[in-house]
Design a protein around this motif. Structure first.
Motif, PDB file in Angstrom:
ATOM      1  N   TRP A   1      -9.398 -18.593  -2.112  1.00  0.00           N
ATOM      2  CA  TRP A   1      -8.595 -17.385  -2.017  1.00  0.00           C
ATOM      3  C   TRP A   1      -9.480 -16.182  -2.271  1.00  0.00           C
ATOM      4  O   TRP A   1     -10.552 -16.292  -2.855  1.00  0.00           O
ATOM      5  N   PHE A   2      -9.051 -15.023  -1.826  1.00  0.00           N
ATOM      6  CA  PHE A   2      -9.721 -13.778  -2.184  1.00  0.00           C
ATOM      7  C   PHE A   2      -8.738 -12.623  -2.049  1.00  0.00           C
ATOM      8  O   PHE A   2      -7.706 -12.731  -1.381  1.00  0.00           O
ATOM      9  N   GLY A   3      -9.057 -11.532  -2.723  1.00  0.00           N
ATOM     10  CA  GLY A   3      -8.212 -10.350  -2.676  1.00  0.00           C
ATOM     11  C   GLY A   3      -9.066  -9.092  -2.642  1.00  0.00           C
ATOM     12  O   GLY A   3     -10.261  -9.128  -2.940  1.00  0.00           O
ATOM     13  N   THR A   4      -8.453  -7.976  -2.279  1.00  0.00           N
ATOM     14  CA  THR A   4      -9.164  -6.704  -2.222  1.00  0.00           C
ATOM     15  C   THR A   4      -8.268  -5.581  -2.748  1.00  0.00           C
ATOM     16  O   THR A   4      -7.040  -5.681  -2.732  1.00  0.00           O
ATOM     17  N   VAL A   5      -8.903  -4.509  -3.223  1.00  0.00           N
ATOM     18  CA  VAL A   5      -8.243  -3.244  -3.533  1.00  0.00           C
ATOM     19  C   VAL A   5      -9.072  -2.174  -2.832  1.00  0.00           C
ATOM     20  O   VAL A   5     -10.225  -1.951  -3.193  1.00  0.00           O
ATOM     21  N   ARG A   6      -8.479  -1.518  -1.803  1.00  0.00           N
ATOM     22  CA  ARG A   6      -9.263  -0.665  -0.914  1.00  0.00           C
ATOM     23  C   ARG A   6      -8.624   0.706  -0.709  1.00  0.00           C
ATOM     24  O   ARG A   6      -7.402   0.851  -0.733  1.00  0.00           O
ATOM     25  N   GLY A   7      -9.471   1.699  -0.499  1.00  0.00           N
ATOM     26  CA  GLY A   7      -9.013   2.975   0.001  1.00  0.00           C
ATOM     27  C   GLY A   7      -8.985   2.946   1.520  1.00  0.00           C
ATOM     28  O   GLY A   7      -9.722   2.186   2.158  1.00  0.00           O
ATOM     29  N   ARG A   8      -8.112   3.775   2.102  1.00  0.00           N
ATOM     30  CA  ARG A   8      -8.040   3.881   3.566  1.00  0.00           C
ATOM     31  C   ARG A   8      -8.083   5.359   3.945  1.00  0.00           C
ATOM     32  O   ARG A   8      -7.521   6.210   3.270  1.00  0.00           O
ATOM     33  N   ALA A   9      -8.745   5.660   5.065  1.00  0.00           N
ATOM     34  CA  ALA A   9      -8.743   7.011   5.625  1.00  0.00           C
ATOM     35  C   ALA A   9      -8.700   6.877   7.133  1.00  0.00           C
ATOM     36  O   ALA A   9      -9.434   6.054   7.714  1.00  0.00           O
ATOM     37  N   GLY A  10      -7.815   7.648   7.784  1.00  0.00           N
ATOM     38  CA  GLY A  10      -7.651   7.457   9.212  1.00  0.00           C
ATOM     39  C   GLY A  10      -7.331   8.728   9.967  1.00  0.00           C
ATOM     40  O   GLY A  10      -7.039   9.776   9.389  1.00  0.00           O
ATOM     41  N   TYR A  11      -7.386   8.579  11.299  1.00  0.00           N
ATOM     42  CA  TYR A  11      -7.081   9.673  12.222  1.00  0.00           C
ATOM     43  C   TYR A  11      -5.980   9.200  13.156  1.00  0.00           C
ATOM     44  O   TYR A  11      -6.045   8.097  13.722  1.00  0.00           O
TER      45      TYR A  11
ATOM     46  N   GLY B   1       0.802  -1.220   0.000  1.00  0.00           N
ATOM     47  CA  GLY B   1       0.000   0.000   0.000  1.00  0.00           C
ATOM     48  C   GLY B   1       0.830   1.262   0.000  1.00  0.00           C
ATOM     49  O   GLY B   1       2.075   1.228   0.023  1.00  0.00           O
ATOM     50  N   TYR B   2       0.114   2.389  -0.019  1.00  0.00           N
ATOM     51  CA  TYR B   2       0.735   3.713   0.033  1.00  0.00           C
ATOM     52  C   TYR B   2      -0.097   4.604   0.937  1.00  0.00           C
ATOM     53  O   TYR B   2      -1.333   4.649   0.819  1.00  0.00           O
ATOM     54  N   ASN B   3       0.564   5.307   1.856  1.00  0.00           N
ATOM     55  CA  ASN B   3      -0.085   6.268   2.745  1.00  0.00           C
ATOM     56  C   ASN B   3       0.358   7.687   2.399  1.00  0.00           C
ATOM     57  O   ASN B   3       1.498   7.907   1.977  1.00  0.00           O
ATOM     58  N   TYR B   4      -0.557   8.636   2.629  1.00  0.00           N
ATOM     59  CA  TYR B   4      -0.183  10.046   2.557  1.00  0.00           C
ATOM     60  C   TYR B   4      -0.744  10.740   3.792  1.00  0.00           C
ATOM     61  O   TYR B   4      -1.953  10.771   4.001  1.00  0.00           O
ATOM     62  N   GLN B   5       0.147  11.258   4.626  1.00  0.00           N
ATOM     63  CA  GLN B   5      -0.257  11.971   5.844  1.00  0.00           C
ATOM     64  C   GLN B   5      -0.290  13.463   5.565  1.00  0.00           C
ATOM     65  O   GLN B   5       0.663  14.036   5.046  1.00  0.00           O
ATOM     66  N   PHE B   6      -1.425  14.105   5.893  1.00  0.00           N
ATOM     67  CA  PHE B   6      -1.491  15.560   5.755  1.00  0.00           C
ATOM     68  C   PHE B   6      -1.865  16.156   7.105  1.00  0.00           C
ATOM     69  O   PHE B   6      -2.818  15.754   7.752  1.00  0.00           O
ATOM     70  N   GLY B   7      -1.031  17.129   7.519  1.00  0.00           N
ATOM     71  CA  GLY B   7      -1.197  17.671   8.851  1.00  0.00           C
ATOM     72  C   GLY B   7      -0.739  16.658   9.891  1.00  0.00           C
ATOM     73  O   GLY B   7      -0.268  15.566   9.579  1.00  0.00           O
ATOM     74  N   PRO B   8      -0.890  17.007  11.157  1.00  0.00           N
ATOM     75  CA  PRO B   8      -0.421  16.095  12.204  1.00  0.00           C
ATOM     76  C   PRO B   8      -1.351  14.930  12.494  1.00  0.00           C
ATOM     77  O   PRO B   8      -0.955  13.996  13.183  1.00  0.00           O
TER      78      PRO B   8
END
Length: 271
Positions: free
Chosen positions: A159-169, A101-108
């Motif tokens: 078997w199974f797979g996923t392609v997902r967006g993530r959003a977090g705090y 995956g890839y994360n992008y943090q904006f702000g603290p």
């Protein structure tokens, strides 16, 4: 008079020296204004990859209302009818695989990202050898017989797979609470005809992830996955496996390595 003049001169000289010394002393200055330290650099931005292991179980009967081909012994006509009682027990088993995956943090405090994973599973529903006995609607006194007398061995999610967006705090700079949702796909096999096909659907869930070292994080995650009904054309033109609709609960723990490409990883202890 001369003595008085000397005293006055000495007094004036002393006053001049005192004024010169006072001029050389440092003046009182105001305290410097407080400047807060800069915020910590983004800790989560970048690519990562890792492994996970957990368990899964079906949210419904993995093999509900499986249609079985019945045949008339009088004229050979084919009927698709519910053929095996309760359709097999609920599936459960081990789930494990890897993610990238890839994360992008904006702000603290906020983060968005995308993740894809692939999982192998041991999930299979229980089989059922019980068949309903149907009278032949065209020939009274005769009965229809299933083409699969051995019964249904159960349905497997291989078997199974996923392609997902993530959003977090970010609760703290190193502790992330997130939600996730997206596309899912999986391989299903089994049934009376031992069919095998790939289903597509959707998935959603959430989790918590802890960055315990500058490049390493651990996570715990729950996903609900719904793979839509589907099937492939089999003998006699009917859709084998069409009525199997896997709906899966998954709980898993994972370990990720964060590459931090393009920037050095900040020291967590500094936070």
């Amino acid at each position: 008079m001369k003595k008085i003049g000397l005293i006055a001169a000495a007094t004036m000289a002393a006053l001049s020296v005192g004024a010169a010394v006072a001029a050389d002393l440092p003046g009182r200055k105001a305290a410097p204004a407080y400047v807060p330290p800069p915020p910590p650099p983004p800790l989560w931005t970048g690519f990562y990859a890792g492994l996970n292991l957990g368990g899964g179980w079906s949210a419904n009967s993995v093999n509900p209302n499986q249609l079985t081909p019945y045949v008339s012994t009088a004229d050979g006509q084919l009927f698709l009818l519910p053929g095996n009682g309760n359709g097999g027990g609920n599936a459960g088993g081990v789930v494990g695989g890897g993610q990238v995956g890839y994360n992008y943090q904006f702000g603290p405090s906020f983060l968005v990202g995308i993740e894809t994973d692939i999982q192998g599973t041991s999930m299979r529903s229980g089989g059922n050898n019980n068949f309903v006995l149907y009278p032949d609607p065209n020939f009274p006194g005769n009965y229809l017989y299933p083409l699969s007398p051995g019964g249904n061995p159960g349905i497997a999610l291989n078997w199974f797979g996923t392609v997902r967006g993530r959003a977090g705090y970010l609760i703290t700079p190193t502790l992330l609470l997130y939600g996730t949702a997206g596309f899912a796909y999986g391989g299903v096999s089994g049934g009376y005809s031992n069919f095998s096909n790939t289903r597509t659907g959707w998935t959603a869930g959430g989790g918590v992830e802890w960055m315990f070292l500058p490049n390493w994080s651990a996570k715990a995650e729950y996903l609900y996955t719904d793979l839509n009904s589907g099937g492939a054309t089999g003998p006699f033109g009917f859709q084998v496996g069409y009525h199997n609709h896997p709906q899966i609960n998954t709980v898993r723990a994972g370990l990720n390595y964060h590459f931090n490409w393009g920037a050095s990883a900040p020291a967590i202890a500094g936070y």
